[in-house]
Design an enzyme around this catalytic site. Structure first.
Site, PDB file in Angstrom:
ATOM      1  N   ARG A 109     -13.196   3.264  12.813  1.00 47.45           N
ATOM      2  CA  ARG A 109     -12.032   3.564  11.959  1.00 47.45           C
ATOM      3  C   ARG A 109     -11.634   5.025  12.084  1.00 47.45           C
ATOM      4  O   ARG A 109     -10.464   5.361  12.161  1.00 47.45           O
ATOM      5  CB  ARG A 109     -12.360   3.256  10.494  1.00 47.45           C
ATOM      6  CG  ARG A 109     -11.781   1.934  10.035  1.00 47.45           C
ATOM      7  CD  ARG A 109     -11.657   1.852   8.533  1.00 47.45           C
ATOM      8  NE  ARG A 109     -12.906   2.027   7.832  1.00 47.45           N
ATOM      9  CZ  ARG A 109     -13.828   1.092   7.668  1.00 47.45           C
ATOM     10  NH1 ARG A 109     -13.645  -0.118   8.148  1.00 47.45           N
ATOM     11  NH2 ARG A 109     -14.940   1.326   7.007  1.00 47.45           N
TER      12      ARG A 109
ATOM     13  N   SER B 178      -7.116  -2.745  11.431  1.00 48.92           N
ATOM     14  CA  SER B 178      -8.449  -2.561  10.847  1.00 48.92           C
ATOM     15  C   SER B 178      -9.240  -3.860  10.806  1.00 48.92           C
ATOM     16  O   SER B 178     -10.463  -3.840  10.678  1.00 48.92           O
ATOM     17  CB  SER B 178      -8.322  -2.003   9.431  1.00 48.92           C
ATOM     18  OG  SER B 178      -7.543  -2.881   8.636  1.00 48.92           O
ATOM     19  N   ASP B 179      -8.534  -4.984  10.909  1.00 52.12           N
ATOM     20  CA  ASP B 179      -9.225  -6.275  10.860  1.00 52.12           C
ATOM     21  C   ASP B 179      -8.341  -7.345  11.494  1.00 52.12           C
ATOM     22  O   ASP B 179      -7.138  -7.135  11.659  1.00 52.12           O
ATOM     23  CB  ASP B 179      -9.576  -6.660   9.414  1.00 52.12           C
ATOM     24  CG  ASP B 179      -8.375  -6.588   8.501  1.00 52.12           C
ATOM     25  OD1 ASP B 179      -8.132  -5.517   7.924  1.00 52.12           O
ATOM     26  OD2 ASP B 179      -7.658  -7.593   8.394  1.00 52.12           O
TER      27      ASP B 179
ATOM     28  N   GLU C 254       0.444  -5.759   6.230  1.00 51.79           N
ATOM     29  CA  GLU C 254       0.105  -4.629   5.365  1.00 51.79           C
ATOM     30  C   GLU C 254       0.874  -4.831   4.060  1.00 51.79           C
ATOM     31  O   GLU C 254       1.269  -5.957   3.768  1.00 51.79           O
ATOM     32  CB  GLU C 254       0.378  -3.291   6.069  1.00 51.79           C
ATOM     33  CG  GLU C 254       1.757  -3.126   6.661  1.00 51.79           C
ATOM     34  CD  GLU C 254       2.783  -2.626   5.687  1.00 51.79           C
ATOM     35  OE1 GLU C 254       3.660  -3.431   5.299  1.00 51.79           O
ATOM     36  OE2 GLU C 254       2.795  -1.423   5.354  1.00 51.79           O
ATOM     37  N   MET C 255       1.077  -3.791   3.267  1.00 55.71           N
ATOM     38  CA  MET C 255       1.610  -4.042   1.932  1.00 55.71           C
ATOM     39  C   MET C 255       2.708  -3.076   1.471  1.00 55.71           C
ATOM     40  O   MET C 255       3.050  -3.079   0.291  1.00 55.71           O
ATOM     41  CB  MET C 255       0.457  -4.028   0.907  1.00 55.71           C
ATOM     42  CG  MET C 255      -0.629  -5.042   1.239  1.00 55.71           C
ATOM     43  SD  MET C 255      -1.908  -5.167  -0.004  1.00 55.71           S
ATOM     44  CE  MET C 255      -1.010  -5.966  -1.323  1.00 55.71           C
ATOM     45  N   GLU C 256       3.273  -2.279   2.373  1.00 53.12           N
ATOM     46  CA  GLU C 256       4.193  -1.227   1.918  1.00 53.12           C
ATOM     47  C   GLU C 256       5.505  -1.068   2.696  1.00 53.12           C
ATOM     48  O   GLU C 256       6.522  -0.673   2.110  1.00 53.12           O
ATOM     49  CB  GLU C 256       3.482   0.144   1.937  1.00 53.12           C
ATOM     50  CG  GLU C 256       2.362   0.308   0.932  1.00 53.12           C
ATOM     51  CD  GLU C 256       1.045  -0.282   1.403  1.00 53.12           C
ATOM     52  OE1 GLU C 256       0.929  -0.576   2.620  1.00 53.12           O
ATOM     53  OE2 GLU C 256       0.140  -0.486   0.572  1.00 53.12           O
TER      54      GLU C 256
ATOM     55  N   ARG D 102       5.067   6.355   7.751  1.00 54.65           N
ATOM     56  CA  ARG D 102       3.876   5.790   7.104  1.00 54.65           C
ATOM     57  C   ARG D 102       2.763   5.662   8.135  1.00 54.65           C
ATOM     58  O   ARG D 102       2.997   5.197   9.266  1.00 54.65           O
ATOM     59  CB  ARG D 102       4.224   4.425   6.503  1.00 54.65           C
ATOM     60  CG  ARG D 102       3.022   3.616   6.092  1.00 54.65           C
ATOM     61  CD  ARG D 102       3.325   2.511   5.116  1.00 54.65           C
ATOM     62  NE  ARG D 102       2.342   1.443   5.217  1.00 54.65           N
ATOM     63  CZ  ARG D 102       1.065   1.533   4.848  1.00 54.65           C
ATOM     64  NH1 ARG D 102       0.596   2.667   4.344  1.00 54.65           N
ATOM     65  NH2 ARG D 102       0.248   0.519   4.980  1.00 54.65           N
ATOM     66  N   VAL D 103       1.562   6.080   7.764  1.00 55.92           N
ATOM     67  CA  VAL D 103       0.386   5.909   8.614  1.00 55.92           C
ATOM     68  C   VAL D 103      -0.621   5.072   7.832  1.00 55.92           C
ATOM     69  O   VAL D 103      -1.098   5.489   6.785  1.00 55.92           O
ATOM     70  CB  VAL D 103      -0.219   7.271   9.046  1.00 55.92           C
ATOM     71  CG1 VAL D 103       0.613   7.894  10.150  1.00 55.92           C
ATOM     72  CG2 VAL D 103      -0.350   8.252   7.891  1.00 55.92           C
ATOM     73  N   GLY D 104      -0.883   3.871   8.330  1.00 56.49           N
ATOM     74  CA  GLY D 104      -1.731   2.979   7.555  1.00 56.49           C
ATOM     75  C   GLY D 104      -2.581   2.084   8.427  1.00 56.49           C
ATOM     76  O   GLY D 104      -2.691   2.275   9.641  1.00 56.49           O
ATOM     77  N   SER D 105      -3.184   1.111   7.761  1.00 59.16           N
ATOM     78  CA  SER D 105      -3.953   0.110   8.505  1.00 59.16           C
ATOM     79  C   SER D 105      -3.323  -1.251   8.235  1.00 59.16           C
ATOM     80  O   SER D 105      -2.585  -1.429   7.261  1.00 59.16           O
ATOM     81  CB  SER D 105      -5.416   0.110   8.058  1.00 59.16           C
ATOM     82  OG  SER D 105      -5.499  -0.263   6.706  1.00 59.16           O
TER      83      SER D 105
ATOM     84  N   ARG E 263      -1.301  11.845 -11.113  1.00 61.61           N
ATOM     85  CA  ARG E 263      -1.992  10.576 -10.819  1.00 61.61           C
ATOM     86  C   ARG E 263      -2.910  10.677  -9.600  1.00 61.61           C
ATOM     87  O   ARG E 263      -3.160   9.662  -8.921  1.00 61.61           O
ATOM     88  CB  ARG E 263      -0.983   9.431 -10.583  1.00 61.61           C
ATOM     89  CG  ARG E 263      -0.309   8.995 -11.860  1.00 61.61           C
ATOM     90  CD  ARG E 263       0.720   7.921 -11.611  1.00 61.61           C
ATOM     91  NE  ARG E 263       1.377   7.611 -12.865  1.00 61.61           N
ATOM     92  CZ  ARG E 263       1.208   6.482 -13.543  1.00 61.61           C
ATOM     93  NH1 ARG E 263       0.420   5.546 -13.097  1.00 61.61           N
ATOM     94  NH2 ARG E 263       1.837   6.280 -14.677  1.00 61.61           N
TER      95      ARG E 263
ATOM     96  N   GLY F 144      -1.571   5.557   2.670  1.00 66.02           N
ATOM     97  CA  GLY F 144      -1.690   4.922   1.358  1.00 66.02           C
ATOM     98  C   GLY F 144      -2.637   5.695   0.453  1.00 66.02           C
ATOM     99  O   GLY F 144      -2.369   5.906  -0.725  1.00 66.02           O
TER     100      GLY F 144
ATOM    101  N   ARG G 123      -6.875  10.512   1.940  1.00 65.19           N
ATOM    102  CA  ARG G 123      -6.505  10.582   3.360  1.00 65.19           C
ATOM    103  C   ARG G 123      -5.477  11.690   3.580  1.00 65.19           C
ATOM    104  O   ARG G 123      -5.521  12.415   4.564  1.00 65.19           O
ATOM    105  CB  ARG G 123      -5.863   9.266   3.717  1.00 65.19           C
ATOM    106  CG  ARG G 123      -6.277   8.439   4.749  1.00 65.19           C
ATOM    107  CD  ARG G 123      -6.611   8.242   5.991  1.00 65.19           C
ATOM    108  NE  ARG G 123      -7.979   7.979   6.309  1.00 65.19           N
ATOM    109  CZ  ARG G 123      -8.388   6.914   6.966  1.00 65.19           C
ATOM    110  NH1 ARG G 123      -7.533   5.972   7.283  1.00 65.19           N
ATOM    111  NH2 ARG G 123      -9.638   6.805   7.320  1.00 65.19           N
TER     112      ARG G 123
ATOM    113  N   HIS H 132       6.521  11.392 -11.450  1.00 72.44           N
ATOM    114  CA  HIS H 132       5.362  11.094 -10.601  1.00 72.44           C
ATOM    115  C   HIS H 132       5.029  12.185  -9.616  1.00 72.44           C
ATOM    116  O   HIS H 132       4.075  12.057  -8.844  1.00 72.44           O
ATOM    117  CB  HIS H 132       5.620   9.788  -9.828  1.00 72.44           C
ATOM    118  CG  HIS H 132       6.239   8.719 -10.660  1.00 72.44           C
ATOM    119  ND1 HIS H 132       7.592   8.463 -10.660  1.00 72.44           N
ATOM    120  CD2 HIS H 132       5.679   7.869 -11.550  1.00 72.44           C
ATOM    121  CE1 HIS H 132       7.851   7.494 -11.509  1.00 72.44           C
ATOM    122  NE2 HIS H 132       6.722   7.109 -12.075  1.00 72.44           N
TER     123      HIS H 132
HETATM  124  N1  HPA Z   1      -3.645  -7.696   4.336  1.00 80.02           N
HETATM  125  C1  HPA Z   1      -2.906  -6.785   3.718  1.00 80.02           C
HETATM  126  N2  HPA Z   1      -3.032  -5.490   3.943  1.00 80.02           N
HETATM  127  C2  HPA Z   1      -3.953  -5.087   4.827  1.00 80.02           C
HETATM  128  C3  HPA Z   1      -4.756  -5.989   5.504  1.00 80.02           C
HETATM  129  C4  HPA Z   1      -4.578  -7.355   5.238  1.00 80.02           C
HETATM  130  O1  HPA Z   1      -5.266  -8.202   5.802  1.00 80.02           O
HETATM  131  N3  HPA Z   1      -5.581  -5.281   6.313  1.00 80.02           N
HETATM  132  C5  HPA Z   1      -5.264  -3.977   6.140  1.00 80.02           C
HETATM  133  N4  HPA Z   1      -4.283  -3.857   5.252  1.00 80.02           N
END
Ligand code: HPA
Length: 235
Positions: free
Chosen positions: A217, A203-204, A179-181, A88-91, A44, A21, A25, A5
């Site tokens: 953002r 972000s939300d 988040e997811m990671e 990690r830098v994310g939202s 990839r 992610g 970015r 990878h």
């Molecule tokens: N769920 C999962 N991951 C995210 C979200 C969320 O609401 N917002 C930004 N990343």
């Protein structure tokens, strides 16, 4: 030697890496913040670059979305390329009332609904935590920059679209955001004895339904990046 990878050779990647992610970015971060950035991967389209920030070697690479994706990339960075500090830098989405859109969360710990840690055959539940030194540095920098910050638990979820409002159960346990990671990143780092931290802009909000505008953002992203880059200098 390249991995399935990652096309980089040993020595191409700095000991300290920033991990957004989104691979685009990573490209923007390299172009905006790093000097003499050289691309080390495009397999990839998971772009990765190494350059310098204020004279220090720093890399940046996308991880993709979700635990399996960051699990693969972080494992290879640690075990095939000698990376020692992974930021990690994310939202993330906020699930507490006092966590506002635009705030920064530094994930002291990561809960999960993923089975990622089952591979370790632990006789119980893994508590996946950030490296304290990285966390402390990032928190101090956020404070110095007067960025609204939170330190606490997050949820690394396997699902973005959910059948039930599962987040409310995690919120009752004090989880700040979703988040997811990060859970996989923290497990990989723990297993290998290296350092990891997740820094997020909100972000939300799951509570208010509020979302950031494109302009906001961009500004929030800049704040988070400055915290992450200055943290990279202190490791
Ligand atoms: N769920 C999962 N991951 C995210 C979200 C969320 O609401 N917002 C930004 N990343």
């Amino acid at each position: 030697m390249a991995t399935p990878h990652n096309a980089a050779n040993m020595g191409d990647i700095a000991e300290t890496i920033l991990l957004p992610g989104d691979p685009l970015r990573a490209k923007v971060i390299a172009e905006t913040y790093l000097e003499d950035a050289k691309q080390f991967n495009s397999v990839r389209n998971m772009f990765g670059y190494t350059g310098t920030y204020k004279g220090k070697n720093v890399s940046v690479m996308g991880t993709g979305m979700g635990i399996p994706s960051i699990g693969i990339y972080s494992h290879e960075l640690i075990h095939f390329y000698g990376v020692k500090n992974l930021i990690r830098v994310g939202s993330c989405g906020a699930c507490q009332e006092d966590v506002k859109v635009g705030d920064v969360i530094m994930a002291q710990g990561a809960c999960t609904n993923s089975s990622y840690a089952h591979q370790y055959q632990l006789p119980g539940t893994m508590c996946a935590i950030a490296d304290y030194g990285l966390l402390k540095a990032a928190q101090e920098i956020a404070e110095e920059k007067s960025v609204p910050w939170h330190v606490g638990n997050i949820l690394s979820s396997d699902t973005f679209y959910t059948e039930t409002a599962e987040w409310k159960l995690w919120a009752k346990m004090g989880v700040l955001g979703i988040e997811m990671e990060s859970f996989a990143l923290y497990c990989e780092a723990a297993r290998a004895g290296v350092k990891a931290l997740g820094i997020f802009t909100v972000s939300d909000s799951m509570i208010t339904g509020e979302e950031t505008t494109a302009e906001q953002r961009q500004n929030d992203f800049k704040q988070m990046m400055e915290i992450a880059l200055e943290t990279a200098l202190r490791v």
